[in-house]
Design a protein around this motif. Structure first.
Motif, mmCIF file in Angstrom:
data_model
loop_
_atom_site.group_PDB
_atom_site.id
_atom_site.type_symbol
_atom_site.label_atom_id
_atom_site.label_comp_id
_atom_site.label_asym_id
_atom_site.label_seq_id
_atom_site.Cartn_x
_atom_site.Cartn_y
_atom_site.Cartn_z
ATOM 1 N N ILE A 6 55.419 64.673 31.525
ATOM 2 C CA ILE A 6 56.125 63.735 30.640
ATOM 3 C C ILE A 6 55.870 64.164 29.201
ATOM 4 O O ILE A 6 54.740 64.493 28.829
ATOM 5 C CB ILE A 6 55.608 62.303 30.859
ATOM 6 C CG1 ILE A 6 55.941 61.827 32.270
ATOM 7 C CG2 ILE A 6 56.201 61.344 29.821
ATOM 8 C CD1 ILE A 6 55.221 60.554 32.653
ATOM 9 N N VAL A 7 56.924 64.147 28.385
ATOM 10 C CA VAL A 7 56.775 64.466 26.961
ATOM 11 C C VAL A 7 57.384 63.340 26.142
ATOM 12 O O VAL A 7 58.488 62.857 26.441
ATOM 13 C CB VAL A 7 57.465 65.794 26.602
ATOM 14 C CG1 VAL A 7 57.159 66.174 25.153
ATOM 15 C CG2 VAL A 7 57.042 66.912 27.537
ATOM 16 N N THR A 8 56.670 62.915 25.117
ATOM 17 C CA THR A 8 57.185 61.924 24.174
ATOM 18 C C THR A 8 56.748 62.312 22.765
ATOM 19 O O THR A 8 55.692 62.926 22.575
ATOM 20 C CB THR A 8 56.674 60.506 24.533
ATOM 21 O OG1 THR A 8 57.195 59.547 23.603
ATOM 22 C CG2 THR A 8 55.157 60.423 24.509
ATOM 23 N N GLY A 9 57.579 61.981 21.776
ATOM 24 C CA GLY A 9 57.250 62.263 20.382
ATOM 25 C C GLY A 9 56.863 60.997 19.655
ATOM 26 O O GLY A 9 57.141 59.884 20.120
ATOM 27 N N ASP A 10 56.240 61.119 18.480
ATOM 28 C CA ASP A 10 55.862 59.924 17.716
ATOM 29 C C ASP A 10 56.316 60.035 16.261
ATOM 30 O O ASP A 10 56.846 61.057 15.822
ATOM 31 C CB ASP A 10 54.357 59.633 17.833
ATOM 32 C CG ASP A 10 53.464 60.657 17.138
ATOM 33 O OD1 ASP A 10 53.916 61.324 16.189
ATOM 34 O OD2 ASP A 10 52.290 60.785 17.528
ATOM 35 N N LEU A 51 54.114 65.808 19.340
ATOM 36 C CA LEU A 51 54.592 65.743 20.707
ATOM 37 C C LEU A 51 53.388 65.635 21.630
ATOM 38 O O LEU A 51 52.369 66.303 21.416
ATOM 39 C CB LEU A 51 55.412 66.982 21.071
ATOM 40 C CG LEU A 51 56.773 67.137 20.381
ATOM 41 C CD1 LEU A 51 57.410 68.472 20.764
ATOM 42 C CD2 LEU A 51 57.713 65.983 20.727
ATOM 43 N N HIS A 52 53.512 64.790 22.668
ATOM 44 C CA HIS A 52 52.417 64.554 23.601
ATOM 45 C C HIS A 52 52.882 64.868 25.013
ATOM 46 O O HIS A 52 53.916 64.356 25.452
ATOM 47 C CB HIS A 52 51.944 63.097 23.526
ATOM 48 C CG HIS A 52 51.625 62.635 22.142
ATOM 49 N ND1 HIS A 52 50.386 62.795 21.558
ATOM 50 C CD2 HIS A 52 52.404 62.019 21.203
ATOM 51 C CE1 HIS A 52 50.406 62.301 20.324
ATOM 52 N NE2 HIS A 52 51.618 61.818 20.090
ATOM 53 N N TRP A 53 52.127 65.691 25.728
ATOM 54 C CA TRP A 53 52.407 66.021 27.131
ATOM 55 C C TRP A 53 51.443 65.215 28.001
ATOM 56 O O TRP A 53 50.218 65.224 27.768
ATOM 57 C CB TRP A 53 52.221 67.503 27.391
ATOM 58 C CG TRP A 53 53.354 68.373 26.948
ATOM 59 C CD1 TRP A 53 54.334 68.925 27.741
ATOM 60 C CD2 TRP A 53 53.643 68.827 25.618
ATOM 61 N NE1 TRP A 53 55.209 69.673 26.990
ATOM 62 C CE2 TRP A 53 54.807 69.630 25.673
ATOM 63 C CE3 TRP A 53 53.031 68.618 24.376
ATOM 64 C CZ2 TRP A 53 55.360 70.226 24.549
ATOM 65 C CZ3 TRP A 53 53.576 69.208 23.250
ATOM 66 C CH2 TRP A 53 54.730 70.003 23.340
ATOM 67 N N ALA A 76 48.413 68.100 26.800
ATOM 68 C CA ALA A 76 48.641 68.923 25.608
ATOM 69 C C ALA A 76 49.175 68.043 24.477
ATOM 70 O O ALA A 76 49.691 66.933 24.709
ATOM 71 C CB ALA A 76 49.621 70.058 25.893
ATOM 72 N N GLN A 77 49.040 68.589 23.272
ATOM 73 C CA GLN A 77 49.496 67.869 22.073
ATOM 74 C C GLN A 77 49.844 68.916 21.017
ATOM 75 O O GLN A 77 49.187 69.952 20.930
ATOM 76 C CB GLN A 77 48.372 66.958 21.588
ATOM 77 C CG GLN A 77 48.642 66.178 20.332
ATOM 78 C CD GLN A 77 47.364 65.465 19.887
ATOM 79 O OE1 GLN A 77 46.629 65.980 19.052
ATOM 80 N NE2 GLN A 77 47.078 64.312 20.483
ATOM 81 N N ASP A 137 65.306 61.047 20.890
ATOM 82 C CA ASP A 137 64.685 61.510 22.120
ATOM 83 C C ASP A 137 64.764 63.031 22.248
ATOM 84 O O ASP A 137 65.790 63.635 21.918
ATOM 85 C CB ASP A 137 65.374 60.880 23.334
ATOM 86 C CG ASP A 137 65.340 59.356 23.285
ATOM 87 O OD1 ASP A 137 64.464 58.823 22.582
ATOM 88 O OD2 ASP A 137 66.177 58.726 23.942
ATOM 89 N N PRO A 138 63.716 63.667 22.757
ATOM 90 C CA PRO A 138 63.789 65.096 23.060
ATOM 91 C C PRO A 138 64.780 65.332 24.203
ATOM 92 O O PRO A 138 65.075 64.429 24.986
ATOM 93 C CB PRO A 138 62.359 65.441 23.498
ATOM 94 C CG PRO A 138 61.508 64.296 23.056
ATOM 95 C CD PRO A 138 62.396 63.100 23.058
ATOM 96 N N ILE A 139 65.284 66.561 24.313
ATOM 97 C CA ILE A 139 66.124 66.949 25.438
ATOM 98 C C ILE A 139 65.589 68.251 26.009
ATOM 99 O O ILE A 139 64.799 68.950 25.356
ATOM 100 C CB ILE A 139 67.609 67.112 25.044
ATOM 101 C CG1 ILE A 139 67.776 68.299 24.068
ATOM 102 C CG2 ILE A 139 68.174 65.836 24.455
ATOM 103 C CD1 ILE A 139 69.210 68.727 23.862
#
Length: 393
Positions: free
Chosen positions: A338-342, A347-349, A359-360, A371-373
């Motif tokens: 899962i990846v999300t940005g802030d 970016l956070h894995w 990972a970060q 949203d990332p794609i």
């Protein structure tokens, strides 16, 4: 770090005024969680970057790129649209949708919003000025331009020969894919107060599933625009009008005949696609989009907890709470994580099995809102300042 948490709402005129007025209400002052310390299991690397105009700047906009046939398509709010090679980031073409005004060729911003959609050798996008554009994906030429009933803050969706748009004044409209003419319109109603932004439709089996205001989810036939069913998945709670907002802003997720929908300050619910009956529901609220994979539903709630639930019964599997109030993007799945940005540009894995960080990476100091794609083996993300990044493991 201190952060003012705000809610943007629209107030529709109920008396002599017409149109809408945007209000900004300061809720509680909350504390952004400190950046978690992560021991990277792999090293995320920026493969390329490319600037697309000035991005969205300080405007609340989820304008995000799209990928199709090894090309990345991206835009800024003013009207710049570019096609980039997904492998190298090299520009293939660019066009400008800014509106020409006056004798001295002054330009007015196109105010592009929502996200881009690429399908069938065309790129579709909408604007706050109630316009939908279709561009030729090969050269950026404008194929058609249509005025719709209200501002387009969500991503257009292409299915069954039509382009579906959910407008800010509560209309779901289907435009003919060939020329952009309106095929049908469905009024989804509009409450006195609503969150800024609208649910993008989801389609399957000739049916459109769309979230609306007042906690409602609706199913509509694509060909006729006929309402099949509607179901309320959340009821107003609280005393004030703002506390009672429970709009369904997330894009519904459809998996194996089950619709998963999420309301702000409301519930996560699983609905039967055919009848709309609730299979299960649980008290989780959010405006970010859902992610489904291998019998699980992943989401970011309104306090920025990253949560995994069992898709069969809604039971919690794990919760990652170290990113609270960092204003996370919707989660995406990239190479099994899962990846999300802030909002600070990280970016956070996250591991899908247990919610642990793997990972970060700090990418852009302007931060992320859209949203990332995923484009092939790369993660594509657009920063607020218009920089497009391709990230690889």
């Amino acid at each position: 770090m201190r952060l003012r948490k705000t809610i943007f709402v629209a107030l529709l005129s109920l008396s002599l005024l017409s149109g809408c007025v945007w209000l900004k209400k300061e809720e509680d002052i909350v504390t952004m969680s400190p950046l978690p310390q992560v021991n990277n299991h792999f090293r995320p690397t920026t493969v390329w970057r490319h600037a697309v105009g000035k991005g969205t700047g300080a405007f609340y906009s989820h304008l995000h790129p799209a990928c199709y046939k090894a090309h990345v398509f991206a835009a800024d709010r003013h009207g710049s649209v570019k096609a980039l090679d997904a492998e190298t980031g090299k520009k293939i073409w660019s066009t400008d949708l800014a509106i020409q005004k006056g004798f001295f060729s002054c330009k007015r911003a196109a105010r592009l919003s929502g996200g881009l959609t690429a399908a069938g050798d065309r790129v579709y996008l909408g604007s706050e000025l109630a316009k939908v554009y279709a561009l030729d994906a090969r050269n950026g030429r404008r194929v058609w331009e249509t005025r719709v009933s209200g501002e387009v803050l969500s991503t257009p969706v292409v299915s069954d020969g039509v382009v579906l748009v959910h407008t800010g004044n509560g209309m779901l409209q289907a435009l003919h894919e060939t020329d952009g003419t309106v095929k049908w319109s469905v009024n989804l109603d509009l409450p006195p107060l609503k969150l800024r932004g609208d649910s993008a439709p989801t389609t399957a089996f000739g049916t459109v599933i769309v979230g609306g205001n007042n906690g409602l989810v609706r199913a509509v036939l694509i060909n006729q625009g006929q309402l099949i069913w509607q179901k309320r998945i959340a009821k107003p709670r609280g005393i004030t009008e703002i506390a009672r907002i429970n709009d369904v802003k997330s894009t519904p997720l459809l998996v194996n005949g089950v619709v998963y929908a999420l309301a702000y300050q409301g519930y996560l619910a699983a609905l039967d696609l055919i009848s709309g009956q609730v299979i299960w529901s649980r008290d989780i609220g959010s405006v970010t989009n859902l992610l489904g994979d291998s019998g699980r539903i992943y989401l970011v709630d309104q306090n920025d907890h990253v949560i995994a639930v069992n898709s069969q019964d809604g039971r919690s599997l794990w919760q990652q709470s170290e990113l609270m109030h960092r204003n996370l993007t919707s989660p995406v799945l990239h190479k099994g994580y899962i990846v999300t940005g802030d909002s600070e540009g990280y970016l956070h894995w996250i591991n899908t099995d247990d919610g642990r960080f793997v990972a970060q990476k700090k990418v852009d100091r302007s931060g992320f809102l859209s949203d990332p794609i995923v484009a092939g083996d790369k993660l594509i993300v657009q920063a607020k300042n218009g920089q497009i990044y391709a990230i690889s493991r």
